[in-house]
Design a protein around this motif. Structure first.
Motif: not given
Length: 291
Positions: A126-131
């Motif tokens: 999971i990317l922190p920019s799109d949780p």
């Protein structure tokens, strides 16, 4: 022939003793004897040779045993599989974590696999920019996300672990030589800004908008991934708090990681889409909670 009668026949063929067969199946010896007699009448031949001292299969009984044994195992395997599926133990469960955070829940993953060996466990980043994107798109069943999560369509489970933040700076940055920094220092340097649909309240729990004294923390270069952020930090244009777990796995000559004495502590918990909660999701959360 009823399944119970098949079970009695196969057990007697193994035990070669009416009393032990009855005890093993928790029935009376008379029930075992009655079942075998009924089977022999139906087939038209003796399945066992019985004397006062021994019980053994006849040639007919041996042939029947060979055929029924394989079929019985298939039937029981099918019943076990159906039972497991009904209890939510069969299928695929996809867990999403940031970066290398699957290592922090290794014990939970192991416990879940032990309890549900027929379930395939998949891991996704999971990317922190799109949780929340993976959860809402159905690519991820459970996400291990930092708190708070205040989304009406998502359910938050029990806290699993915490992570301290360190400040990532260029190796040539003035702060690189410090043994520690404070959040107030962020008011003097631009920080990485995330490029993506991450809500402000989520990102501000990681990188606040203001220092403890109220000074604004300027946003600089935007990044969508951790690697993009570290590249910008290494070039010296920005600094950024990063999780200590990510820092431990990203030791580079162009970066320095400085402890933040009063930085936020990230708290992580399983999060899932409320409308997509399944028995597998509940089983994982149960394992995560130590139940």
């Amino acid at each position: 022939m009823e399944l119970r009668d098949i079970e009695i026949f196969l057990t007697l063929a193994e035990e070669l003793h009416f009393g032990r067969t009855a005890e093993r199946l928790r029935v009376s010896p008379a029930r075992v004897s009655q079942s075998i007699k009924q089977q022999e009448r139906r087939i038209g031949g003796a399945l066992f040779e019985r004397t006062s001292r021994t019980v053994r299969l006849t040639p007919l009984g041996e042939r029947l045993h060979d055929r029924l044994g394989a079929g019985y195992r298939e039937i029981m395997a099918g019943i076990d599989e159906a039972t497991a599926a009904a209890r939510g133990q069969v299928g695929t469960l996809t867990i999403g974590t940031y970066d290398t955070h699957h290592r922090e829940i290794a014990a939970v993953l192991d416990l879940f696999r032990q309890r549900h060996p027929q379930c395939e466990l998949r891991m996704r980043e999971i990317l922190p920019s799109d949780p929340f994107g993976g959860l809402r798109a159905g690519r991820v069943d459970i996400g291990l996300l930092w708190l708070p999560v205040r989304e009406p369509d998502l359910t938050v489970g029990p806290q699993l672990y915490t992570e301290r933040l360190v400040l990532a700076v260029s190796a040539a940055h003035p702060l690189a030589g410090r043994d520690r920094v404070e959040m107030e220092d962020l008011g003097d340097h631009p920080v990485v800004d995330l490029e993506g649909p991450v809500p402000d309240y989520v990102w501000h729990s990681h990188t606040p908008a203001v220092t403890p004294s109220g000074r604004p923390i300027r946003r600089g270069t935007t990044a969508a991934t951790l690697e993009e952020a570290l590249t910008a930090i290494g070039a010296g244009s920005v600094v950024s708090p990063v999780g200590s777990y990510a820092a431990a796995s990203r030791q580079r000559h162009d970066l320095a990681f400085v402890p933040i004495t009063d930085g936020p502590v990230l708290r992580y918990a399983p999060v899932w889409r409320s409308a997509a909660e399944t028995t597998l999701v509940r089983a994982f959360v149960h394992a995560a909670g130590g139940g």
